[in-house]
Design an enzyme around this catalytic site. Structure first.
Site, short mmCIF file in Angstrom:
data_model
loop_
_atom_site.label_atom_id
_atom_site.label_comp_id
_atom_site.label_asym_id
_atom_site.label_seq_id
_atom_site.Cartn_x
_atom_site.Cartn_y
_atom_site.Cartn_z
N SER A 65 0.91 -1.19 0.05
CA SER A 65 -0.06 -0.07 -0.16
C SER A 65 0.75 1.20 -0.04
CB SER A 65 -0.93 -0.05 1.16
OG SER A 65 -1.48 -1.19 1.21
N1 SAH Z 1 -0.49 -4.65 4.08
C1 SAH Z 1 0.10 -5.11 2.82
C2 SAH Z 1 -0.93 -4.74 1.49
C3 SAH Z 1 -0.87 -5.96 0.93
S1 SAH Z 1 -1.99 -6.03 -0.50
C4 SAH Z 1 1.46 -4.41 2.73
O1 SAH Z 1 1.77 -3.23 3.57
O2 SAH Z 1 2.19 -4.73 1.90
C5 SAH Z 1 -3.45 -7.24 0.18
C6 SAH Z 1 -2.82 -8.57 0.66
O3 SAH Z 1 -4.19 -9.11 1.19
C7 SAH Z 1 -2.45 -9.45 -0.61
O4 SAH Z 1 -0.99 -9.85 -0.19
C8 SAH Z 1 -3.45 -10.66 -0.58
O5 SAH Z 1 -2.99 -11.49 -1.15
C9 SAH Z 1 -4.09 -10.73 0.82
N2 SAH Z 1 -5.18 -11.37 0.80
C10 SAH Z 1 -6.29 -11.10 -0.11
N3 SAH Z 1 -7.47 -11.79 0.66
C11 SAH Z 1 -7.06 -12.42 1.79
C12 SAH Z 1 -7.62 -13.27 2.58
N4 SAH Z 1 -8.75 -13.43 2.64
N5 SAH Z 1 -6.94 -13.47 3.61
C13 SAH Z 1 -5.58 -13.05 3.96
N6 SAH Z 1 -5.07 -12.34 3.09
C14 SAH Z 1 -5.65 -11.95 1.96
#
Ligand code: SAH
Length: 227
Positions: A65
């Site tokens: 993000s």
């Molecule tokens: N907080 C992260 C942002 C990652 S983007 C950072 O700082 O880099 C969102 C993430 O959510 C992705 O890696 C995706 O694989 C994950 N995601 C999507 N659905 C999910 C679920 N049901 N449970 C756990 N993770 C999930």
């Protein structure tokens, strides 16, 4: 200039920018943004751009993000030292490290902890490597699984953040939130209009929902995510 020095200056520049834009206000969040090395959470080819205020691609088509979004979410949660936090969507591990820097700062008696759950195994490994290099694995626990079901083993949580956009707040997350707790999550369709929502659970377990404005996140998958 040494690389370390370059990144320190970049962190300071980003913090100044976020303050000038009126986004960054909370001193706890400011301290964390100045401390956590975002360059350790991006792919090697994007290292130089680690402090550009934008999301960047990571593995498996996901993104880390943008710093301003991490800032907005941390501030909305009013994170404090000692809090037990659940993050759904570990991705790179950067946002989890920011939260850990606030809830469990070094040399503080208040030892909070961050539990973070990721559905893509490749990203669990990526995040753990990043968190280890940056020195946060003692304060962050990374779990592989579907975060829409929460993480009942360590519940209830003072604060919950979801970093992927879903159709609604998953009921298990509401259940696993402490009374007096706060949850922040983007709600909306993939690539469509999404809204960042703050949920506050009062002492009687009643929830109040607030709209914090538009946003754009990758899609939440899993049982209570988009099919
Ligand atoms: N907080 C992260 C942002 C990652 S983007 C950072 O700082 O880099 C969102 C993430 O959510 C992705 O890696 C995706 O694989 C994950 N995601 C999507 N659905 C999910 C679920 N049901 N449970 C756990 N993770 C999930």
């Amino acid at each position: 200039m040494r690389e370390e020095e370059f990144f320190r200056k970049e962190r300071e520049r980003l913090v100044r920018q976020l303050e000038e834009e009126g986004i960054l206000k909370d001193p706890h969040v400011k301290r964390a943004l100045l401390k956590v090395p975002r360059e350790e959470f991006v792919l090697p080819e994007y290292r130089r751009y680690a402090y550009v205020d934008r999301p960047l691609p990571i593995l498996a088509g996901q993104t880390i993000s943008a710093p301003h979004m991490c800032c907005i979410m941390c501030q909305a949660l009013e994170l404090k030292p000692g809090h037990k936090v659940l993050e759904v969507g570990t991705g790179s591990g950067y946002h989890a490290a920011l939260c850990a820097e606030i809830v469990a700062p070094e040399n503080s008696e208040k030892k909070g902890h961050v539990y973070t759950i990721e559905i893509v195994p490749e990203l669990v490994k990526f995040a753990m490597e990043n968190l280890k290099r940056a020195g946060y694995l003692d304060r962050v626990t990374v779990v592989h699984g579907d975060g829409t079901k929460g993480l009942p083993e360590y519940a209830p949580y003072d604060r919950i953040l979801v970093t992927a956009a879903g159709p609604d707040v998953p009921p298990p997350l509401i259940e696993q939130l402490k009374e007096g707790g706060k949850l922040v999550m983007p709600i909306g369709p993939p690539y469509g209009l999404q809204i960042l929502v703050l949920v506050e659970k009062d002492k009687n377990g009643k929830c109040r929902y607030r709209n914090l404005g538009g946003c754009l996140f990758v899609s939440l998958r899993g049982e209570y995510g988009w099919k």
